[in-house]
Design a protein around this motif. Structure first.
Motif, PDB file in Angstrom:
ATOM      1  N   LEU A  47       0.827  -1.193   0.000  1.00 26.08           N
ATOM      2  CA  LEU A  47       0.000   0.000   0.000  1.00 26.08           C
ATOM      3  C   LEU A  47       0.866   1.248   0.000  1.00 26.08           C
ATOM      4  N   LEU A  48       0.511   2.210  -0.858  1.00 29.03           N
ATOM      5  CA  LEU A  48       1.181   3.508  -0.903  1.00 29.03           C
ATOM      6  C   LEU A  48       0.176   4.583  -0.511  1.00 29.03           C
ATOM      7  N   LYS A  49       0.635   5.538   0.304  1.00 27.48           N
ATOM      8  CA  LYS A  49      -0.203   6.678   0.660  1.00 27.48           C
ATOM      9  C   LYS A  49       0.533   7.971   0.332  1.00 27.48           C
ATOM     10  N   LEU A  50      -0.193   8.906  -0.260  1.00 33.20           N
ATOM     11  CA  LEU A  50       0.325  10.246  -0.492  1.00 33.20           C
ATOM     12  C   LEU A  50      -0.430  11.208   0.412  1.00 33.20           C
ATOM     13  N   LYS A  51       0.307  12.136   1.005  1.00 39.85           N
ATOM     14  CA  LYS A  51      -0.381  13.075   1.892  1.00 39.85           C
ATOM     15  C   LYS A  51      -0.164  14.515   1.437  1.00 39.85           C
ATOM     16  N   LEU A  52      -1.183  15.315   1.707  1.00 37.76           N
ATOM     17  CA  LEU A  52      -1.176  16.748   1.439  1.00 37.76           C
ATOM     18  C   LEU A  52      -1.352  17.479   2.758  1.00 37.76           C
ATOM     19  N   GLN A  74      -5.619   1.032  -8.267  1.00 35.96           N
ATOM     20  CA  GLN A  74      -6.717   1.114  -7.315  1.00 35.96           C
ATOM     21  C   GLN A  74      -6.440   2.259  -6.349  1.00 35.96           C
ATOM     22  N   ILE A  75      -7.453   3.107  -6.133  1.00 39.12           N
ATOM     23  CA  ILE A  75      -7.279   4.304  -5.325  1.00 39.12           C
ATOM     24  C   ILE A  75      -8.415   4.391  -4.307  1.00 39.12           C
ATOM     25  N   LYS A  76      -8.066   4.778  -3.095  1.00 39.63           N
ATOM     26  CA  LYS A  76      -9.062   5.166  -2.090  1.00 39.63           C
ATOM     27  C   LYS A  76      -8.813   6.635  -1.778  1.00 39.63           C
ATOM     28  N   LEU A  77      -9.822   7.443  -1.964  1.00 33.01           N
ATOM     29  CA  LEU A  77      -9.661   8.891  -1.884  1.00 33.01           C
ATOM     30  C   LEU A  77      -9.723   9.409  -0.448  1.00 33.01           C
ATOM     31  N   VAL A  78      -9.362  10.662  -0.298  1.00 30.96           N
ATOM     32  CA  VAL A  78      -9.317  11.323   1.005  1.00 30.96           C
ATOM     33  C   VAL A  78     -10.679  11.237   1.688  1.00 30.96           C
ATOM     34  N   GLU A  79     -10.686  10.775   2.923  1.00 31.38           N
ATOM     35  CA  GLU A  79     -11.934  10.674   3.677  1.00 31.38           C
ATOM     36  C   GLU A  79     -12.277  11.995   4.363  1.00 31.38           C
ATOM     37  N   GLY A  80     -13.547  12.132   4.737  1.00 29.38           N
ATOM     38  CA  GLY A  80     -13.979  13.297   5.496  1.00 29.38           C
ATOM     39  C   GLY A  80     -13.993  14.557   4.659  1.00 29.38           C
ATOM     40  N   ASP A  81     -13.630  15.668   5.268  1.00 30.37           N
ATOM     41  CA  ASP A  81     -13.634  16.962   4.591  1.00 30.37           C
ATOM     42  C   ASP A  81     -12.419  17.058   3.674  1.00 30.37           C
ATOM     43  N   SER A  82     -12.652  16.943   2.384  1.00 37.29           N
ATOM     44  CA  SER A  82     -11.571  16.996   1.392  1.00 37.29           C
ATOM     45  C   SER A  82     -11.686  18.220   0.503  1.00 37.29           C
ATOM     46  N   ALA A  83     -12.533  19.174   0.882  1.00 38.76           N
ATOM     47  CA  ALA A  83     -12.766  20.361   0.049  1.00 38.76           C
ATOM     48  C   ALA A  83     -11.451  21.059  -0.280  1.00 38.76           C
ATOM     49  N   GLY A  84     -11.333  21.471  -1.538  1.00 36.42           N
ATOM     50  CA  GLY A  84     -10.157  22.184  -1.995  1.00 36.42           C
ATOM     51  C   GLY A  84      -9.041  21.314  -2.509  1.00 36.42           C
ATOM     52  N   THR A  85      -9.114  20.018  -2.234  1.00 35.87           N
ATOM     53  CA  THR A  85      -8.042  19.112  -2.661  1.00 35.87           C
ATOM     54  C   THR A  85      -8.381  18.466  -4.003  1.00 35.87           C
ATOM     55  N   SER A 186       0.430  10.384 -10.920  1.00 24.14           N
ATOM     56  CA  SER A 186      -0.620  10.671  -9.952  1.00 24.14           C
ATOM     57  C   SER A 186      -0.070  11.647  -8.922  1.00 24.14           C
ATOM     58  N   SER A 187      -0.965  12.446  -8.359  1.00 24.33           N
ATOM     59  CA  SER A 187      -0.549  13.450  -7.380  1.00 24.33           C
ATOM     60  C   SER A 187      -1.735  13.873  -6.541  1.00 24.33           C
ATOM     61  N   ILE A 188      -1.434  14.464  -5.401  1.00 23.67           N
ATOM     62  CA  ILE A 188      -2.448  15.106  -4.568  1.00 23.67           C
ATOM     63  C   ILE A 188      -1.958  16.511  -4.284  1.00 23.67           C
ATOM     64  N   TRP A 189      -2.850  17.491  -4.431  1.00 16.68           N
ATOM     65  CA  TRP A 189      -2.416  18.883  -4.320  1.00 16.68           C
ATOM     66  C   TRP A 189      -3.597  19.775  -3.947  1.00 16.68           C
ATOM     67  N   PRO A 209      -3.309  16.030   7.845  1.00 17.16           N
ATOM     68  CA  PRO A 209      -3.009  15.793   6.433  1.00 17.16           C
ATOM     69  C   PRO A 209      -4.157  15.080   5.712  1.00 17.16           C
ATOM     70  N   PHE A 210      -4.314  15.396   4.436  1.00 16.52           N
ATOM     71  CA  PHE A 210      -5.261  14.732   3.565  1.00 16.52           C
ATOM     72  C   PHE A 210      -4.518  13.586   2.877  1.00 16.52           C
ATOM     73  N   VAL A 211      -5.060  12.391   2.959  1.00 13.85           N
ATOM     74  CA  VAL A 211      -4.327  11.206   2.514  1.00 13.85           C
ATOM     75  C   VAL A 211      -5.108  10.449   1.445  1.00 13.85           C
ATOM     76  N   ALA A 212      -4.458  10.186   0.308  1.00 16.76           N
ATOM     77  CA  ALA A 212      -4.990   9.307  -0.741  1.00 16.76           C
ATOM     78  C   ALA A 212      -4.168   8.024  -0.739  1.00 16.76           C
ATOM     79  N   SER A 213      -4.834   6.879  -0.883  1.00 16.65           N
ATOM     80  CA  SER A 213      -4.169   5.580  -0.798  1.00 16.65           C
ATOM     81  C   SER A 213      -4.231   4.854  -2.134  1.00 16.65           C
ATOM     82  N   TYR A 214      -3.165   4.086  -2.422  1.00 15.22           N
ATOM     83  CA  TYR A 214      -3.027   3.415  -3.718  1.00 15.22           C
ATOM     84  C   TYR A 214      -2.558   1.967  -3.532  1.00 15.22           C
ATOM     85  N   LYS A 215      -3.003   1.127  -4.454  1.00 14.15           N
ATOM     86  CA  LYS A 215      -2.478  -0.229  -4.559  1.00 14.15           C
ATOM     87  C   LYS A 215      -2.865  -0.763  -5.940  1.00 14.15           C
ATOM     88  N   GLY A 216      -2.460  -1.998  -6.250  1.00 13.98           N
ATOM     89  CA  GLY A 216      -2.884  -2.634  -7.502  1.00 13.98           C
ATOM     90  C   GLY A 216      -2.389  -1.931  -8.744  1.00 13.98           C
TER      91      GLY A 216
END
Length: 316
Positions: A47-52, A74-85, A186-189, A209-216
């Motif tokens: 699993l890889l995670k990118l944080k903003l 495969q991506i799991k997006l930022v949970e909760g309040d992700s406005a602006g990302t 891929s990027s998070i910004w 931090p806002f975190v997006a997760s990747y695998k596969g």
């Protein structure tokens, strides 16, 4: 927005005869490398995670470029309040006349759905945005996002369901991306100047931090080293009598009737913006928009056994 019903996953959509295909299904480090902000990468096994955060976002790029094939992750997006990302996943070549295929996931306030924006650039020209919500919550689990690309079409897929098709319409004078190898990125910004409600809702850094997760990570495509010239790329990645790539098989050249029905369902229930119908931006309707998926389906259904013959789904 409430989910009407769950779209069935299309099994085996792009399963084809692979002859001399260059298949890769691997861990992150085998196919990709960090592009910027290495300290914002988190590795947890496969699993890889990118944080903003309010210091930086992060991004990665493929080690090679590709011309035609299929790319998935495969991506799991930022949970909760992700406005602006924005979490972006895309393919792109380089230079002012580049080609590019975009998935851009636009964050939102807690409880509001993510918007998925797709776009296609050809020879440096984009302005082909479409936006949709999804039939699931993309923050609760991993989902597969893919791009299939050959000389006839570019297909955007979510869990193997086609959500957009960009068809080769060179016969109408519309350029098609077929001669530039592309990297995978891929990027998070932070994009709170436009990403959420046109920039009205800003990023709340107290939720960082806002975190997006990747695998596969999967790339099944024609690999093109940076040192290879354009002419060599075209020769290397084109099927011939001596070699045959699976993405050039006839079944990969267009959507089947069933796949077209799925695309119509997605557009009818989840599309919220389409550049083709934006008369403020385009007083003259784009040429590629003058095809009706629904009318073609009706014609094909009337054709009975000919339903799988000759169907070309347009850009919009």
């Amino acid at each position: 927005m409430a989910v009407l019903f769950k779209m069935p996953v299309l099994l085996g959509f792009f399963v084809g005869l692979m002859v001399l295909g260059l298949a890769s299904s691997a861990e992150f480090h085998e196919l990709f490398q960090p592009g910027w902000a290495n300290d914002h990468f988190i590795y947890e096994g496969e699993l890889l995670k990118l944080k903003l955060d309010n210091f930086s976002g992060a991004g990665f790029a493929s080690k090679s470029r590709y011309l035609f094939g299929k790319v998935s992750m495969q991506i799991k997006l930022v949970e909760g309040d992700s406005a602006g990302t924005v979490t972006a996943y895309y393919m792109s070549s380089e230079g002012p006349y580049h080609n590019e295929f975009d998935f851009e996931f636009l964050g939102n306030t807690t409880g509001e759905p993510y918007l998925l924006q797709t776009n296609v650039y050809v020879n440096g020209v984009g302005n082909r945005e479409q936006r949709m919500n999804l039939w699931f919550d993309p923050t609760k689990d991993f989902h597969s996002y893919s791009l299939l690309w050959n000389q006839r079409q570019v297909v955007f897929l979510v869990d193997e369901t086609p959500i957009r098709v960009h068809t080769n319409m060179e016969h109408k004078g519309i350029p098609f991306p077929k001669d530039q190898a592309m990297g995978v990125y891929s990027s998070i910004w932070n994009a709170d100047d436009w990403a959420t409600q046109g920039g009205l809702v800003k990023t709340d850094w107290s939720h960082a931090p806002f975190v997006a997760s990747y695998k596969g990570f999967e790339i099944d495509a024609c690999e093109c080293p940076v040192s290879v010239t354009t002419d060599e790329i075209a020769k290397k990645c084109s099927s011939s009598a001596e070699k045959r790539f699976w993405w050039d098989e006839p079944t990969m050249s267009e959507l089947s009737l069933h796949q077209s029905h799925q695309l119509v369902w997605v557009r009818a229930n989840h599309l919220v913006y389409d550049y083709c119908t934006d008369t403020a931006r385009f007083p003259v309707k784009p040429v590629e928009s003058n095809q009706s998926i629904e009318s073609r389906i009706r014609k094909e259904e009337m054709g009975g056994y000919m339903a799988l013959k000759g169907m070309h789904v347009g850009q919009c």
